[in-house]
Write an enzyme that holds these catalytic residues in place. Structure first.
Site, PDB file in Angstrom:
ATOM      1  CB  CYS A 144      -0.859   0.061   1.256  1.00 14.25           C
ATOM      2  SG  CYS A 144      -1.925  -1.338   1.444  1.00 14.25           S
TER       3      CYS A 144
ATOM      4  NE  ARG B 223      -9.681  -3.129  -2.138  1.00 12.86           N
ATOM      5  CZ  ARG B 223      -8.917  -2.745  -1.118  1.00 12.86           C
ATOM      6  NH1 ARG B 223      -8.016  -1.810  -1.274  1.00 12.86           N
ATOM      7  NH2 ARG B 223      -9.067  -3.317   0.065  1.00 12.86           N
TER       8      ARG B 223
HETATM    9  P1  XMP Z   1      -0.752  -7.180   3.369  1.00  8.24           P
HETATM   10  O1  XMP Z   1       0.073  -6.352   4.303  1.00  8.24           O
HETATM   11  O2  XMP Z   1      -1.276  -8.406   4.019  1.00  8.24           O
HETATM   12  O3  XMP Z   1      -2.032  -6.268   3.008  1.00  8.24           O
HETATM   13  O4  XMP Z   1      -0.013  -7.459   2.106  1.00  8.24           O
HETATM   14  C1  XMP Z   1      -3.095  -6.749   2.232  1.00  8.24           C
HETATM   15  C2  XMP Z   1      -4.208  -5.735   2.208  1.00  8.24           C
HETATM   16  O5  XMP Z   1      -3.793  -4.505   1.579  1.00  8.24           O
HETATM   17  C3  XMP Z   1      -4.908  -3.842   0.999  1.00  8.24           C
HETATM   18  N1  XMP Z   1      -4.545  -3.487  -0.373  1.00  8.24           N
HETATM   19  C4  XMP Z   1      -4.116  -2.263  -0.736  1.00  8.24           C
HETATM   20  N2  XMP Z   1      -4.023  -1.122  -0.034  1.00  8.24           N
HETATM   21  N3  XMP Z   1      -3.162  -0.041  -1.964  1.00  8.24           N
HETATM   22  C5  XMP Z   1      -3.550   0.015  -0.664  1.00  8.24           C
HETATM   23  O6  XMP Z   1      -3.450   1.083  -0.049  1.00  8.24           O
HETATM   24  C6  XMP Z   1      -3.253  -1.164  -2.729  1.00  8.24           C
HETATM   25  O7  XMP Z   1      -2.897  -1.169  -3.900  1.00  8.24           O
HETATM   26  C7  XMP Z   1      -3.763  -2.332  -2.081  1.00  8.24           C
HETATM   27  N4  XMP Z   1      -4.026  -3.581  -2.538  1.00  8.24           N
HETATM   28  C8  XMP Z   1      -4.490  -4.265  -1.449  1.00  8.24           C
HETATM   29  C9  XMP Z   1      -6.080  -4.807   1.058  1.00  8.24           C
HETATM   30  O8  XMP Z   1      -6.931  -4.385   2.086  1.00  8.24           O
HETATM   31  C10 XMP Z   1      -5.403  -6.141   1.354  1.00  8.24           C
HETATM   32  O9  XMP Z   1      -6.254  -7.050   1.998  1.00  8.24           O
END
Ligand code: XMP
Length: 502
Positions: free
Chosen positions: A320, A418
């Site tokens: 993120c 999203r």
């Molecule tokens: P982890 O830390 O487990 O996080 O890899 C997974 C969660 O991140 C969110 N997610 C995103 N958040 N930009 C964001 O700010 C993105 O591109 C993105 N893609 C996923 C999502 O909630 C996921 O479950």
């Protein structure tokens, strides 16, 4: 009803008073007197109001994490997979169907072949739809059961231009509608039949038992699976807002989806609340989880609008960049704690989504107030995650990318939705590689093992006790450094720890 005061309240109040918001590395659980053996703890929890978990781990709705393969495996291990929405509604429905049809107690609407279909047509359909089974009841044009095609029939058929009626087994052992699984098991054992079609008094096909599934259920070898009341694996799916949500739901409901997530980067929004209310009006029985949020007021608004579960996490994820790009957010541990106070008041489960790096972060998230955790990077790179293994500098990797990364948004409407963008693509995530991790079951064994150990140290014999007994200590950077291995050149990482940069 306001919840009773807990040990952790004092800790978090103190932190708030000095203006500190915390995340995983900032805190660890205090140890306490224990009579709890880690191997004996219960990990049962809830993902949403009506969706139970045998282990409190849910896989992220991301296109490099959860499609049918990972969703099947995680449900067999007691967790839950959420199929992402960078798929057309039809593709997403098929992914869900592949999980739902993976195992069955009673199949109420078996996939059938028509007696006038050619074997090659049936095989093509099987491949296109990704069915893994080989047993097809055969019906005539009036819907009456006339035979069955089994794996043997397909194996011994050397001319696929033949019609089903020329190849099928005609001597059928059937049973009447309404027999239970124990009776079905007895008949199948006695008759040595791997499939038992059920018919009504007019010979209409009304169900099917399959021996491998029936045996698994009867012998209890699936007691750790996360299965619904019909013996099918549980699975969830991400949906967007407004038209997208309705288009997906119409298809997903037919496949008996267990739970949907209105999956947005900012859940506390008009579009999410209106969509949630609309869904609950038409499908009051379906559990709807909403997110993501990080403030307690947002949790309350969503719960009052009908949410059956709340997902917390804005920007903690490994891929993120939301907090950096948009300048918003709240460190995850504080966000989970604050939202959990509201969720507890309304008895609505909370899922802590993103930012977990080690197994020890799971008991911390749950102790803080989560009922489950959602993982992206900790599950990406497993054998079951979508994508091929890539070889780079002598090591094996798999792709992992943010749903808000440029690549995901450029090609997918689901990602653009999203992040609430149409044409102007301002990414909120990155794309890259994570080390190949091997099979999900080995990885989850370690994560679950870490959670159990944490519960043992705290003296909590179940998830609720962990949430109630948890108390925390703040760790300075010296404390964090001391917690990791130090003063050693690590030559081999254990299976549950990776040294920085590894
Ligand atoms: P982890 O830390 O487990 O996080 O890899 C997974 C969660 O991140 C969110 N997610 C995103 N958040 N930009 C964001 O700010 C993105 O591109 C993105 N893609 C996923 C999502 O909630 C996921 O479950």
């Amino acid at each position: 009803m306001p919840r009773m005061s807990l040990l952790k309240d004092e800790f978090f109040n103190k932190m708030e008073n000095i203006g500190l918001a915390l995340t995983f590395d900032d805190v660890r659980l205090k140890t306490g007197y224990t009579e709890v053996m880690p191997e004996e703890v219960s990990l049962e929890s809830l993902f949403s109001r009506n969706i139970p978990l045998k282990i409190p781990i849910v896989s992220a709705a991301m296109d490099t994490v959860t499609e049918h393969e990972l969703a099947i495996e995680i449900a067999k291990l007691g967790g839950l997979g959420i199929i992402h929405k960078n798929l057309t509604p039809e593709e997403q429905k098929n992914e869900v169907a592949r999980v739902k049809y993976h195992l069955n107690g009673l199949i109420e609407k078996p996939i059938c072949a028509n007696e006038n279909e050619k074997i090659e047509e049936i095989l093509k359909k099987r491949e296109e739809r990704g069915y893994t089974f080989h047993t097809f009841p055969v019906i005539n044009s009036e819907g009456k059961l006339v035979g069955i095609l089994t794996e043997n029939d397909f194996d011994f058929c050397n001319n696929t231009e033949l019609y089903a009626k020329e190849v099928m087994t005609r001597q059928l052992i059937t049973a009447h509608q309404g027999i239970n699984i124990q009776e079905a098991y007895k008949i199948m054992v006695k008759e040595k039949k791997k499939a038992l079609p059920l018919i009504d008094k007019d010979s209409n096909l009304v169900g099917l038992y399959v021996f491998s599934d029936v045996k698994r259920i009867i012998t209890g070898s699936s007691k750790n699976y996360n299965i619904d009341t019909k013996g099918q694996l549980r699975v969830g799916a991400a949906i967007g807002v407004y038209d997208d949500a309705i288009a997906r739901l119409e298809k997903l409901i037919k496949e008996h989806i267990d739970v949907v997530i209105i999956d947005t980067a900012h859940g506390d929004s008009k579009s999410v609340i209106e969509t949630l209310k609309e869904i609950k009006k038409f499908y009051p029985e379906l559990d709807v989880v909403t997110g993501n949020i990080s403030e307690p007021e947002s949790a309350e608004r969503l719960i009052k609008a009908g949410a059956d579960g709340i997902k917390v996490g804005q920007g903690p994820g490994s891929i993120c960049t939301t907090r950096i790009i948009a300048g918003i957010g709240c460190p995850q541990v504080t966000a989970v704690y604050n939202c959990s106070k509201i969720c507890d008041e309304y008895n609505i489960p909370l899922c802590a989504d993103g930012g977990l790096r080690y197994s020890g972060d799971i008991p911390v998230a749950i102790g803080t107030g989560a009922n489950s955790v959602m993982m992206g990077s900790m599950l990406a790179g497993t054998k079951e995650a979508p994508g091929e293994i890539v070889f780079l500098e002598g090591r094996q990797w798999k792709s992992y990318r943010g749903m808000g990364s440029l690549a995901a948004m450029t090609t997918n409407r689901g990602s653009r939705e999203r992040y609430g963008v149409k044409k102007e693509l301002v990414p909120e995530g990155v794309e890259g590689l994570v080390p190949y991790k091997g099979e999900l079951k080995d990885i989850l064994f370690q994560y679950v093992g870490g959670l159990k150990k944490g519960m043992g140290y705290v003296g909590a014999k179940n998830i609720n006790e962990l949430r109630e007994k948890a108390d925390f200590l703040y760790f300075s950077s010296a404390g964090q450094r001391e917690s990791h291995p130090h003063d050693i050149l690590i030559t081999k990482d254990p299976p549950n720890y990776k040294s920085e940069g590894a």
